[in-house]
Design a protein around this motif. Sequence first.
Motif, mmCIF file in Angstrom:
data_model
loop_
_atom_site.group_PDB
_atom_site.id
_atom_site.type_symbol
_atom_site.label_atom_id
_atom_site.label_comp_id
_atom_site.label_asym_id
_atom_site.label_seq_id
_atom_site.Cartn_x
_atom_site.Cartn_y
_atom_site.Cartn_z
ATOM 1 N N GLY A 38 15.055 32.346 6.756
ATOM 2 C CA GLY A 38 16.010 31.421 6.394
ATOM 3 C C GLY A 38 15.611 30.254 5.778
ATOM 4 N N VAL A 39 16.580 29.649 4.691
ATOM 5 C CA VAL A 39 16.540 28.411 4.243
ATOM 6 C C VAL A 39 17.886 27.676 4.526
ATOM 7 C CG1 VAL A 39 16.237 26.939 2.244
ATOM 8 C CG2 VAL A 39 15.030 29.196 2.482
ATOM 9 N N ASN A 40 17.707 26.313 4.986
ATOM 10 C CA ASN A 40 18.809 25.533 5.434
ATOM 11 C C ASN A 40 18.727 24.327 4.799
ATOM 12 O OD1 ASN A 40 20.261 27.416 7.397
ATOM 13 N ND2 ASN A 40 18.451 27.093 8.403
ATOM 14 N N PHE A 41 19.806 23.644 4.489
ATOM 15 C CA PHE A 41 19.756 22.291 3.917
ATOM 16 C C PHE A 41 18.733 21.213 4.682
ATOM 17 C CE2 PHE A 41 20.896 17.960 2.954
ATOM 18 C CZ PHE A 41 20.956 17.732 1.597
ATOM 19 N N ALA A 42 18.828 21.370 6.080
ATOM 20 C CA ALA A 42 17.885 20.721 7.184
ATOM 21 C C ALA A 42 16.483 20.735 6.540
ATOM 22 C CB ALA A 42 18.295 20.996 8.380
ATOM 23 N N ASP A 43 16.284 21.888 6.019
ATOM 24 C CA ASP A 43 14.827 22.107 5.638
ATOM 25 C C ASP A 43 14.248 21.283 4.602
ATOM 26 O OD1 ASP A 43 14.916 24.350 7.454
ATOM 27 O OD2 ASP A 43 14.753 25.724 5.878
ATOM 28 N N THR A 44 15.402 20.890 3.804
ATOM 29 C CA THR A 44 14.939 19.974 2.600
ATOM 30 C C THR A 44 14.898 18.573 3.243
ATOM 31 O OG1 THR A 44 17.522 19.433 1.894
ATOM 32 C CG2 THR A 44 16.293 21.454 1.042
ATOM 33 N N MET A 45 15.770 18.109 4.152
ATOM 34 C CA MET A 45 15.347 16.896 4.680
ATOM 35 C C MET A 45 14.523 16.538 5.545
ATOM 36 S SD MET A 45 19.546 16.479 5.996
ATOM 37 C CE MET A 45 19.236 14.551 6.423
ATOM 38 N N ILE A 46 13.995 17.766 6.249
ATOM 39 C CA ILE A 46 12.640 17.553 6.996
ATOM 40 C C ILE A 46 11.635 17.253 6.016
ATOM 41 C CG2 ILE A 46 11.221 18.836 8.437
ATOM 42 C CD1 ILE A 46 13.401 20.355 9.661
ATOM 43 N N SER A 47 11.496 18.143 5.108
ATOM 44 C CA SER A 47 10.168 17.825 3.881
ATOM 45 C C SER A 47 10.285 16.321 3.573
ATOM 46 C CB SER A 47 10.428 18.873 2.909
ATOM 47 O OG SER A 47 11.426 18.535 1.952
ATOM 48 N N ARG A 48 11.684 15.915 3.420
ATOM 49 C CA ARG A 48 11.598 14.383 2.919
ATOM 50 C C ARG A 48 11.484 13.456 4.083
ATOM 51 N NH1 ARG A 48 17.111 14.910 -0.293
ATOM 52 N NH2 ARG A 48 17.385 16.345 1.225
ATOM 53 N N ASP A 49 11.216 13.912 5.293
ATOM 54 C CA ASP A 49 11.290 13.103 6.375
ATOM 55 C C ASP A 49 12.749 12.305 6.619
ATOM 56 O OD1 ASP A 49 9.946 12.122 8.715
ATOM 57 O OD2 ASP A 49 9.058 10.300 7.651
ATOM 58 N N GLN A 50 13.734 12.947 6.427
ATOM 59 C CA GLN A 50 15.065 12.247 6.484
ATOM 60 C C GLN A 50 15.868 12.970 7.801
ATOM 61 O OE1 GLN A 50 16.767 12.815 2.514
ATOM 62 N NE2 GLN A 50 15.312 11.010 1.771
ATOM 63 N N TYR A 51 15.149 13.939 8.462
ATOM 64 C CA TYR A 51 16.027 14.675 9.565
ATOM 65 C C TYR A 51 16.111 13.870 10.825
ATOM 66 C CZ TYR A 51 17.929 18.736 11.588
ATOM 67 O OH TYR A 51 18.784 19.769 11.863
ATOM 68 N N VAL A 52 16.870 14.310 11.675
ATOM 69 C CA VAL A 52 17.217 13.774 12.929
ATOM 70 C C VAL A 52 15.796 13.466 13.896
ATOM 71 C CG1 VAL A 52 19.740 13.832 12.923
ATOM 72 C CG2 VAL A 52 18.456 15.657 13.913
ATOM 73 N N ARG A 53 15.154 14.456 13.668
ATOM 74 C CA ARG A 53 13.812 14.501 14.534
ATOM 75 C C ARG A 53 12.766 14.427 13.431
ATOM 76 N NH1 ARG A 53 16.136 19.665 16.285
ATOM 77 N NH2 ARG A 53 14.426 20.441 15.010
ATOM 78 N N PRO A 54 11.624 13.741 13.669
ATOM 79 C CA PRO A 54 10.363 13.541 12.720
ATOM 80 C C PRO A 54 9.713 14.773 13.137
ATOM 81 C CG PRO A 54 10.291 12.187 14.762
ATOM 82 C CD PRO A 54 11.635 12.683 14.810
ATOM 83 N N THR A 55 9.110 15.201 11.922
ATOM 84 C CA THR A 55 8.221 16.314 11.814
ATOM 85 C C THR A 55 6.634 15.976 11.568
ATOM 86 O OG1 THR A 55 9.894 17.994 11.489
ATOM 87 C CG2 THR A 55 7.603 18.614 11.059
ATOM 88 N N GLU A 56 5.709 16.217 12.313
ATOM 89 C CA GLU A 56 4.286 15.708 12.176
ATOM 90 C C GLU A 56 3.717 16.733 11.070
ATOM 91 O OE1 GLU A 56 1.508 15.861 15.495
ATOM 92 O OE2 GLU A 56 2.962 14.344 16.541
ATOM 93 N N LEU A 57 2.937 15.968 10.192
ATOM 94 C CA LEU A 57 2.164 16.765 8.963
ATOM 95 C C LEU A 57 0.807 17.121 9.391
ATOM 96 C CD1 LEU A 57 2.825 14.328 6.101
ATOM 97 C CD2 LEU A 57 4.119 16.583 6.443
ATOM 98 N N PRO A 58 0.307 18.263 8.973
ATOM 99 C CA PRO A 58 0.763 19.138 8.307
ATOM 100 C C PRO A 58 1.791 19.976 9.085
ATOM 101 C CG PRO A 58 -1.316 19.930 8.614
ATOM 102 C CD PRO A 58 -1.103 18.611 9.124
ATOM 103 N N TYR A 59 2.652 20.935 8.387
ATOM 104 C CA TYR A 59 3.512 21.776 9.132
ATOM 105 C C TYR A 59 4.093 22.941 8.062
ATOM 106 C CZ TYR A 59 8.042 20.161 6.933
ATOM 107 O OH TYR A 59 9.028 20.050 5.984
ATOM 108 N N VAL A 60 4.209 23.956 8.860
ATOM 109 C CA VAL A 60 5.144 25.250 8.053
ATOM 110 C C VAL A 60 6.446 25.086 8.181
ATOM 111 C CG1 VAL A 60 5.110 27.537 7.745
ATOM 112 C CG2 VAL A 60 3.128 26.529 8.374
ATOM 113 N N PRO A 61 7.219 24.902 7.312
ATOM 114 C CA PRO A 61 8.699 24.778 7.373
ATOM 115 C C PRO A 61 9.409 26.183 7.646
ATOM 116 C CG PRO A 61 8.247 24.970 5.210
ATOM 117 C CD PRO A 61 6.991 24.982 5.725
#
Length: 318
Positions: A38-61
């Motif tokens: 599934g694809v969610n709007f939150a996925d687009t925010m995570i890729s731009r590093d704009q989500y509530v939780r930071p995600t370390e690079l590299p990652y698989v969305p």
Amino acid sequence: MRAIQVTEHGGPEVLRIATVEEPIETPGSIRLAVTSAGVNFADTMISRDQYVRPTELPYVPGTEVVGTDSTGRRMVGLTTTGGYAEFALVDASRSAAVPDGVTDAQALALVNQGLTAWHLVHTSARVLTGESVLVHAAAGGVGSIAVQLAHIAGAFVIASVSSDEKAVAAKDLGADATIDSALPKDELAAAILAANNGRPVDVVLDGTGGDAFSASLESLAPFGRLVHFGVSGGQMAPLVDPWSLTVGSRGVMGFYNRDAFELPGGFRSPLATMFEQTLSGTLRHLDSAPYALEDAGVAHADLLGRRTSGKVVIAVAP
């Protein structure tokens, strides 16, 4: 295995197909051979590093998948990351068997966005029969289900949408009235009141933010509830003067679905109910053609451009 990997923060262009190591099952997780993600709007925010939780690079969305476990059982589940891939680990406590007759797209629509809509309507807003409910982005993944759940609850439902086509879809799902989400703030507030026969609305479900939030707050009835759960419009909701809530006895609350999933019975019970509603035809889902794994960036671009309706799905395996 084939997967989408993000090695730098950015827009849809940073989603690239790659070969990565397969995940190894750990205690508390279930390894699935992924058929759909599934694809969610939150996925687009995570890729731009704009989500509530930071995600370390590299990652698989990707935070939700349908696939088969080691016994061949078809399951849907949530994962922190890793969904856009041929194999993924899902949280054992946040997974469920998919009933025969429920498609991958339907299961994905329900496991995250459907549960979000459920808790927005029933847990946060506590919609009552006869109340008026305004749903922003009403043809989207969360909105299209929220419209139906509010209608089933006996509410008068107003759908805010960005096109005539989406207005027709929202009406078909049970919306009693529609408004144009592209209107300026002052006109949007007037349109909300007009759609509700000149009266302020009792409940607003806002995943858009910005002017939609401001216009909705202006249009909220005494003892009304505005539930804010996202910023798909690209602008953060403005700060709220507490005195503007005191006069009118209005409430503004935030919502984060993972908090709701931690409630006793907050995950599998409503999911099972919505599976049953889907099988009976009570709950319907907007059809959307799936994207190929290598076109995940296109899926993000279309979602950001408001060119999608219903659940956005990546077909990983035939």
